[in-house]
Design a protein around this motif. Structure first.
Motif, PDB file in Angstrom:
ATOM      1  N   ALA A 115       0.848  -1.203   0.000  1.00  0.00           N
ATOM      2  CA  ALA A 115       0.000   0.000   0.000  1.00  0.00           C
ATOM      3  C   ALA A 115       0.878   1.245   0.000  1.00  0.00           C
ATOM      4  O   ALA A 115       2.054   1.185   0.353  1.00  0.00           O
ATOM      5  N   PHE A 116       0.297   2.372  -0.390  1.00  0.00           N
ATOM      6  CA  PHE A 116       1.121   3.572  -0.590  1.00  0.00           C
ATOM      7  C   PHE A 116       1.714   4.113   0.697  1.00  0.00           C
ATOM      8  O   PHE A 116       2.651   4.906   0.648  1.00  0.00           O
ATOM      9  N   LYS A 117       1.204   3.685   1.849  1.00  0.00           N
ATOM     10  CA  LYS A 117       1.751   4.207   3.111  1.00  0.00           C
ATOM     11  C   LYS A 117       3.226   3.841   3.285  1.00  0.00           C
ATOM     12  O   LYS A 117       3.945   4.475   4.034  1.00  0.00           O
ATOM     13  N   ASP A 118       3.674   2.808   2.544  1.00  0.00           N
ATOM     14  CA  ASP A 118       5.097   2.449   2.598  1.00  0.00           C
ATOM     15  C   ASP A 118       5.992   3.605   2.142  1.00  0.00           C
ATOM     16  O   ASP A 118       7.118   3.737   2.623  1.00  0.00           O
ATOM     17  N   GLY A 147      -5.837  -2.292  10.224  1.00  0.00           N
ATOM     18  CA  GLY A 147      -5.238  -3.144   9.210  1.00  0.00           C
ATOM     19  C   GLY A 147      -4.010  -2.556   8.528  1.00  0.00           C
ATOM     20  O   GLY A 147      -2.897  -2.989   8.763  1.00  0.00           O
ATOM     21  N   ASP A 148      -4.214  -1.503   7.733  1.00  0.00           N
ATOM     22  CA  ASP A 148      -3.183  -1.040   6.810  1.00  0.00           C
ATOM     23  C   ASP A 148      -1.995  -0.298   7.416  1.00  0.00           C
ATOM     24  O   ASP A 148      -0.845  -0.615   7.149  1.00  0.00           O
ATOM     25  N   THR A 149      -2.308   0.705   8.214  1.00  0.00           N
ATOM     26  CA  THR A 149      -1.244   1.569   8.721  1.00  0.00           C
ATOM     27  C   THR A 149      -0.286   0.800   9.620  1.00  0.00           C
ATOM     28  O   THR A 149       0.920   1.022   9.585  1.00  0.00           O
ATOM     29  N   PRO A 259      -7.567   8.925  -4.390  1.00  0.00           N
ATOM     30  CA  PRO A 259      -8.544   8.423  -3.428  1.00  0.00           C
ATOM     31  C   PRO A 259      -8.096   8.832  -2.029  1.00  0.00           C
ATOM     32  O   PRO A 259      -7.000   8.475  -1.601  1.00  0.00           O
ATOM     33  N   THR A 260      -8.901   9.594  -1.344  1.00  0.00           N
ATOM     34  CA  THR A 260      -8.372  10.200  -0.121  1.00  0.00           C
ATOM     35  C   THR A 260      -9.312  10.070   1.062  1.00  0.00           C
ATOM     36  O   THR A 260     -10.524   9.977   0.910  1.00  0.00           O
ATOM     37  N   GLY A 261      -8.710  10.013   2.246  1.00  0.00           N
ATOM     38  CA  GLY A 261      -9.448   9.913   3.496  1.00  0.00           C
ATOM     39  C   GLY A 261      -9.041  11.049   4.407  1.00  0.00           C
ATOM     40  O   GLY A 261      -9.780  11.999   4.638  1.00  0.00           O
ATOM     41  N   ASN A 262      -7.826  10.972   4.890  1.00  0.00           N
ATOM     42  CA  ASN A 262      -7.329  11.992   5.813  1.00  0.00           C
ATOM     43  C   ASN A 262      -6.682  13.184   5.110  1.00  0.00           C
ATOM     44  O   ASN A 262      -6.094  14.037   5.759  1.00  0.00           O
ATOM     45  N   PHE A 263      -6.744  13.230   3.805  1.00  0.00           N
ATOM     46  CA  PHE A 263      -6.246  14.358   3.021  1.00  0.00           C
ATOM     47  C   PHE A 263      -4.721  14.463   3.024  1.00  0.00           C
ATOM     48  O   PHE A 263      -4.152  15.475   2.629  1.00  0.00           O
ATOM     49  N   GLY A 264      -4.019  13.394   3.447  1.00  0.00           N
ATOM     50  CA  GLY A 264      -2.565  13.463   3.495  1.00  0.00           C
ATOM     51  C   GLY A 264      -1.965  13.363   2.097  1.00  0.00           C
ATOM     52  O   GLY A 264      -1.113  14.158   1.699  1.00  0.00           O
ATOM     53  N   ASP A 265      -2.451  12.376   1.345  1.00  0.00           N
ATOM     54  CA  ASP A 265      -1.886  12.094   0.040  1.00  0.00           C
ATOM     55  C   ASP A 265      -2.132  13.269  -0.912  1.00  0.00           C
ATOM     56  O   ASP A 265      -1.207  13.782  -1.561  1.00  0.00           O
ATOM     57  N   ILE A 266      -3.337  13.750  -0.979  1.00  0.00           N
ATOM     58  CA  ILE A 266      -3.626  14.819  -1.936  1.00  0.00           C
ATOM     59  C   ILE A 266      -3.029  16.152  -1.495  1.00  0.00           C
ATOM     60  O   ILE A 266      -2.684  17.001  -2.318  1.00  0.00           O
ATOM     61  N   PRO A 312     -11.932   0.516   3.187  1.00  0.00           N
ATOM     62  CA  PRO A 312     -11.885   0.826   4.625  1.00  0.00           C
ATOM     63  C   PRO A 312     -10.790   1.813   5.010  1.00  0.00           C
ATOM     64  O   PRO A 312     -10.917   2.487   6.031  1.00  0.00           O
ATOM     65  N   SER A 313      -9.741   1.917   4.202  1.00  0.00           N
ATOM     66  CA  SER A 313      -8.658   2.830   4.581  1.00  0.00           C
ATOM     67  C   SER A 313      -9.055   4.290   4.373  1.00  0.00           C
ATOM     68  O   SER A 313      -8.281   5.193   4.683  1.00  0.00           O
ATOM     69  N   MET A 314     -10.242   4.510   3.819  1.00  0.00           N
ATOM     70  CA  MET A 314     -10.743   5.876   3.656  1.00  0.00           C
ATOM     71  C   MET A 314     -12.006   6.100   4.472  1.00  0.00           C
ATOM     72  O   MET A 314     -12.724   7.071   4.247  1.00  0.00           O
ATOM     73  N   PRO A 391     -10.321  -1.542  -4.418  1.00  0.00           N
ATOM     74  CA  PRO A 391     -11.447  -0.596  -4.329  1.00  0.00           C
ATOM     75  C   PRO A 391     -11.025   0.866  -4.113  1.00  0.00           C
ATOM     76  O   PRO A 391     -11.720   1.769  -4.588  1.00  0.00           O
ATOM     77  N   HIS A 392      -9.922   1.114  -3.416  1.00  0.00           N
ATOM     78  CA  HIS A 392      -9.486   2.507  -3.217  1.00  0.00           C
ATOM     79  C   HIS A 392      -9.067   3.124  -4.553  1.00  0.00           C
ATOM     80  O   HIS A 392      -9.458   4.230  -4.906  1.00  0.00           O
ATOM     81  N   THR A 393      -8.266   2.357  -5.273  1.00  0.00           N
ATOM     82  CA  THR A 393      -7.799   2.819  -6.581  1.00  0.00           C
ATOM     83  C   THR A 393      -8.977   3.045  -7.522  1.00  0.00           C
ATOM     84  O   THR A 393      -9.003   4.026  -8.281  1.00  0.00           O
ATOM     85  N   ALA A 415      -2.782   4.692  -7.515  1.00  0.00           N
ATOM     86  CA  ALA A 415      -3.208   3.369  -7.050  1.00  0.00           C
ATOM     87  C   ALA A 415      -2.613   3.159  -5.672  1.00  0.00           C
ATOM     88  O   ALA A 415      -1.400   2.981  -5.524  1.00  0.00           O
ATOM     89  N   THR A 416      -3.468   3.187  -4.652  1.00  0.00           N
ATOM     90  CA  THR A 416      -2.949   3.227  -3.284  1.00  0.00           C
ATOM     91  C   THR A 416      -2.780   1.853  -2.653  1.00  0.00           C
ATOM     92  O   THR A 416      -2.132   1.743  -1.625  1.00  0.00           O
ATOM     93  N   ALA A 417      -3.376   0.811  -3.233  1.00  0.00           N
ATOM     94  CA  ALA A 417      -3.186  -0.534  -2.667  1.00  0.00           C
ATOM     95  C   ALA A 417      -3.226  -1.588  -3.765  1.00  0.00           C
ATOM     96  O   ALA A 417      -3.858  -1.406  -4.805  1.00  0.00           O
TER      97      ALA A 417
HETATM   98  C1  LIG Z   1      -4.433   5.433   3.878  1.00  0.00           C
HETATM   99  C2  LIG Z   1      -4.995   5.024   2.587  1.00  0.00           C
HETATM  100  C3  LIG Z   1      -5.708   5.932   1.750  1.00  0.00           C
HETATM  101  C4  LIG Z   1      -6.010   7.354   2.179  1.00  0.00           C
HETATM  102  O1  LIG Z   1      -4.876   8.145   2.305  1.00  0.00           O
HETATM  103  P1  LIG Z   1      -4.963   9.600   2.951  1.00  0.00           P
HETATM  104  O2  LIG Z   1      -3.574  10.088   3.066  1.00  0.00           O
HETATM  105  O3  LIG Z   1      -5.631   9.400   4.273  1.00  0.00           O
HETATM  106  O4  LIG Z   1      -5.771  10.425   2.053  1.00  0.00           O
HETATM  107  C5  LIG Z   1      -6.153   5.481   0.531  1.00  0.00           C
HETATM  108  N1  LIG Z   1      -5.951   4.207   0.125  1.00  0.00           N
HETATM  109  C6  LIG Z   1      -5.288   3.315   0.884  1.00  0.00           C
HETATM  110  C7  LIG Z   1      -5.118   1.924   0.388  1.00  0.00           C
HETATM  111  C8  LIG Z   1      -4.767   3.686   2.136  1.00  0.00           C
HETATM  112  O5  LIG Z   1      -4.109   2.788   2.880  1.00  0.00           O
END
Ligand SMILES: *Cc1c(COP(=O)(O)O)cnc(C)c1O
Length: 469
Positions: A115-118, A147-149, A259-266, A312-314, A391-393, A415-417
């Motif tokens: 996943a992109f958090k790496d 799960g992911d983080t 695809p964003t949740g916490n707005f970190g990536d964008i 779920p990661s969003m 699904p996130h991608t 593509a985040t995962a």
């Molecule tokens: C964490 C995560 C996101 C959301 O990233 P943000 O920085 O919170 O926007 C999207 N996709 C995947 C797979 C993630 O693990």
């Protein structure tokens, strides 16, 4: 470079200090006092640099001499290595795949946890260890994960000499792949706790431990590696430049869909634009937890109950990093942000003025997908290209297709995962077979695991931690 709080009151920090810090003492988030700028000529001269070389260019002005260049280079080289068997698997680090006319997917899942958090946590782990060693200091990282983080944090810290990491997950409520990605890391400084409770219980336990750290041995402190850490955002800026350069930037503008949740990536994408990268559109894709989409489209930044989605990661109620964006949108008026955020926390509405809303809409477009539309995208994309997305991608791809303004500007969907991380969703979308794990992980189910199952009791968890360090 100094780092200042979005709420204007906390003392400013140096780069090394900000690496070690989460939230500012005034409740704000740290941002660089000035955004580094690159000229078009300078960016153009980076065409052809590999990922690590480019990362050094982008990160250097934020570090601003606090770490000698040779050390910084070594930290970056180790973080984005493909040769250790533990790091990234693809020589491009962030490869691009074409999925449509002038439409590209940037694969950010070639790291150890898929996943992109790496991208952020591989670097943060090494950076943290370096800063701690220099200061002759050790820390205890404590985090909760659904799960992911957690797995990305564990992979980032497994080789750190000065970090002990404890990750709590809800017992029997994460997938087997997710659990094994964490519990098969057997280094002495890595500790997994399966808590007999749910994710909120895990999070509450972490919060309570941060609030009162007296259970730790003398001289030890807790540290967080959550998504508000500045170094995580910084590391993510690099792939925006890397993808743009690969597709003809900076001479040609590109667009991104995230695809964003916490707005970190964008937010990292927004910073790339501020630093001089020609970006035409930044598209926000959300699932039904759509506070960001509602804010941009309807000026509705109200909290709604959490819905569990296929992405779920969003699944978030509030986007923690959005405060950094609000700070810039309000001309970096810390006192104003402090008042707004405190009022929001107290239950008041957070409305944007017409002027601020117009600025936000100039920078971002947004789109929301429910689970059904997400599954349809996975299916359609596979039918037309035989390319399988998670699904996130899928949310990023569809947001791009709906909001795209110009077909002549390359659209890059992050593509985040890896789809193998979310096999159930992919199967629900109508794929016959579960997506296969990449070959380096095929033995995941044969590896030995180590984790401790603990009762949902703060004292038990804290005693366990104290006993291990
Ligand atoms: C964490 C995560 C996101 C959301 O990233 P943000 O920085 O919170 O926007 C999207 N996709 C995947 C797979 C993630 O693990």
């Amino acid at each position: 470079m100094k780092y200042i709080s979005t709420r204007g009151e906390a003392p400013s920090l140096s780069f090394e200090e900000v690496v070690l810090t989460g939230l500012a003492s005034d409740g704000g988030l740290f941002v660089p006092e000035t955004i580094p700028q690159f000229s078009q000529e300078e960016i153009a001269s980076w065409a052809g640099l590999n990922y690590k070389e480019l990362a050094l260019k982008i990160i250097t002005p934020f570090v601003d001499g606090e770490i000698p260049e040779a050390d910084l280079k070594r930290l970056i080289d180790t973080s984005y290595s493909t040769s250790s068997g533990k790091g990234f698997r693809h020589d491009a680090i962030a490869p691009l795949i074409q999925t449509g006319h002038n439409e590209w997917v940037l694969e950010l899942f070639q790291g150890p946890t898929l996943a992109f958090k790496d991208f952020a946590l591989q670097f943060l782990g090494h950076l943290l260890d370096y800063v701690l060693k220099k200061r002759n200091q050790k820390v205890v990282i404590m985090g909760a994960t659904s799960g992911d983080t957690g797995s990305a944090a564990i992979e980032g810290c497994r080789d750190c000499e000065n970090v002990d990491i404890f990750i709590l997950h809800p017992h029997q409520r994460v997938s087997d792949v997710q659990r094994r990605q964490m519990t098969t890391v057997l280094e002495d400084n890595v500790h997994n706790i399966a808590l007999k409770g749910n994710f909120d219980d895990c999070q509450n336990m972490v919060k309570a431990s941060f609030a009162d750290q007296s259970f730790l041995p003398q001289g030890r402190q807790l540290a967080a590696v959550n998504s508000i850490n500045w170094a995580r955002i910084m590391a993510q800026i690099v792939y925006y430049f890397y993808a743009a350069l690969a597709l003809g930037g900076p001479q040609r503008a590109v667009s991104f869909s995230v695809p964003t949740g916490n707005f970190g990536d964008i937010f990292a994408g927004y910073l790339a634009k501020r630093m001089g990268l020609p970006i035409e559109q930044l598209v926000i894709g959300t699932n039904c937890n759509d506070i960001l989409h509602r804010c941009i489209s309807d000026n509705d930044h109200s909290m709604k109950p959490l819905t569990h989605s296929l992405s779920p990661s969003m699944d978030i109620m509030v986007s923690s990093n959005f405060e950094r964006m609000l700070f810039d949108l309000h001309n970096r008026d810390g006192a104003l942000i402090k008042a707004k955020m405190e009022a929001f926390k107290a239950g008041e509405e957070l409305k944007l003025s017409d002027e601020v809303l117009a600025k936000a809409r100039e920078l971002f477009s947004s789109y929301r997908l429910d689970d059904e539309e997400t599954m349809a995208v996975i299916r359609d994309l596979f039918d037309s290209t035989e390319y399988l997305v998670d699904p996130h991608t899928a949310i990023g791809v569809q947001a791009a297709r709906k909001m795209r303004k110009s077909l002549s500007t390359p659209m890059i969907c992050l593509a985040t995962a890896h789809p193998a991380k979310f096999p159930d969703a992919v199967k629900q979308a109508g794929q016959d077979e579960e997506p296969a794990l990449p070959h380096h992980m095929l033995d995941l189910f044969e590896r030995s695991e180590r984790y401790e199952v603990l009762d949902n009791q703060l004292a038990d968890v804290q005693a366990f931690i104290a006993g291990k360090i």
